[in-house]
Design an enzyme around this catalytic site. Structure first.
Site, mmCIF file in Angstrom:
data_model
loop_
_atom_site.group_PDB
_atom_site.id
_atom_site.type_symbol
_atom_site.label_atom_id
_atom_site.label_comp_id
_atom_site.label_asym_id
_atom_site.label_seq_id
_atom_site.Cartn_x
_atom_site.Cartn_y
_atom_site.Cartn_z
ATOM 1 C CG ASN A 134 -1.812 1.181 1.315
ATOM 2 O OD1 ASN A 134 -2.435 1.541 0.316
ATOM 3 N ND2 ASN A 134 -1.925 1.809 2.478
ATOM 4 C CG HIS A 166 -0.622 5.961 4.959
ATOM 5 N ND1 HIS A 166 -1.992 5.844 5.093
ATOM 6 C CD2 HIS A 166 -0.228 6.862 5.891
ATOM 7 C CE1 HIS A 166 -2.398 6.643 6.068
ATOM 8 N NE2 HIS A 166 -1.347 7.268 6.572
ATOM 9 C CB SER A 179 5.038 5.231 4.298
ATOM 10 O OG SER A 179 5.326 6.303 5.167
ATOM 11 C CG ASP A 187 -2.756 3.090 7.285
ATOM 12 O OD1 ASP A 187 -2.744 2.509 6.193
ATOM 13 O OD2 ASP A 187 -3.590 3.957 7.590
HETATM 14 C C1 GRF Z 1 -2.860 8.661 -2.498
HETATM 15 O O1 GRF Z 1 -2.682 9.877 -1.840
HETATM 16 C C2 GRF Z 1 -2.383 7.525 -1.648
HETATM 17 O O2 GRF Z 1 -1.353 7.859 -0.793
HETATM 18 C C3 GRF Z 1 -3.609 7.177 -0.860
HETATM 19 O O3 GRF Z 1 -4.679 7.396 -1.738
HETATM 20 C C4 GRF Z 1 -4.323 8.350 -2.710
HETATM 21 C C5 GRF Z 1 -4.592 7.791 -4.059
HETATM 22 O O4 GRF Z 1 -4.394 8.717 -5.104
HETATM 23 N N1 GRF Z 1 -3.516 5.820 -0.377
HETATM 24 P P1 GRF Z 1 -4.492 8.230 -6.602
HETATM 25 O O5 GRF Z 1 -5.857 7.594 -6.787
HETATM 26 O O6 GRF Z 1 -3.391 7.266 -6.858
HETATM 27 O O7 GRF Z 1 -4.359 9.480 -7.413
#
Ligand code: GRF
Length: 223
Positions: A111, A113, A140, A149
């Site tokens: 993931n 984050h 991260s 997370d």
């Molecule tokens: C990102 O900010 C990521 O960190 C979080 O969700 C958002 C997704 O953005 N988990 P995108 O859909 O990739 O533009």
């Protein structure tokens, strides 16, 4: 060294800019992966358009059609496993995953984050960072474990918090770095350089005491 690209599946819910970063990196020949399918829980996710433009199969699996989280995740697992990915990439997939799902893909599920974990787990990270008055923020990439997370971190990137920042200006600065570190982390995994073990993340066979942290203003020369 593998000779064929690593099969991956990407899960999204929204804009899909991180998915786009993976697609672009792959198209440039920098990322040895094959995205077998992009699955979204929302039919209006713009990331689905991005995937289709890149010729990638898409599936919409709405959580509204399932009576429980477990039932949804069971169907999701079935769809994913049919594509036999070596890695499942969460790229803005805005759902809590069941323990069964997480344990099924343990060590093969990552993931991104938008915070310097362990700071600001959960939602609204940019607002919370501004409210807390931190001077540095970031993002991260981590392996997913049952605790939200909290899985072992593969790589981070740091950005400064500037006077006058709003959640959206800060988010944009962080996202630029997300698009840098996510393809890099996936590349390391595809190259067999990163593993999750019981006691943390191993890179090139060595346990990482702490994850590498890229600085926003450095040139992208990391490999
Ligand atoms: C990102 O900010 C990521 O960190 C979080 O969700 C958002 C997704 O953005 N988990 P995108 O859909 O990739 O533009």
């Amino acid at each position: 060294m593998r000779t064929s690209p690593m099969p991956i599946v990407v899960l999204i819910s929204g804009n899909g800019s991180n998915l786009q970063a993976l697609i672009d990196s792959q198209a440039r020949g920098e990322l040895p992966v094959e995205i077998r399918v992009v699955i979204s829980n929302r039919s209006d996710a713009y990331g689905l358009v991005r995937a289709r433009k890149a010729g990638i199969e898409t599936i919409v699996l709405s959580h509204r059609d399932f009576p429980s989280r477990e039932a949804y995740d069971a169907k999701l697992m079935e769809l994913i496993d049919a594509r036999q990915p070596e890695l499942v990439v969460l790229a803005g997939f805005m759902r809590i995953l069941s323990e069964r799902f997480v344990n099924h893909y343990l060590g093969r599920l990552i993931n991104i984050h938008p915070s310097l974990l362990p700071a600001f787990r959960g939602l609204d990270t940019h607002e919370r960072a501004l409210r807390a008055g931190v001077k540095e923020h970031g993002c991260s990439v981590h392996f997913v474990t049952p605790e939200l997370d909290a899985g072992p971190i593969i790589i981070q990137a740091r950005v400064p918090v500037l006077d006058g920042d709003t959640p959206s200006t800060l988010a944009a600065r962080v996202q630029t770095q997300e698009h840098r570190i996510y393809p890099l982390a996936v590349k390391w995994i595809a190259e067999g350089r990163i593993q999750m073990r019981d006691d943390g993340v191993y890179k090139d066979g060595i346990r990482q005491e702490s994850p590498p942290v890229l600085e926003a203003d450095t040139v992208a020369t990391e490999s």
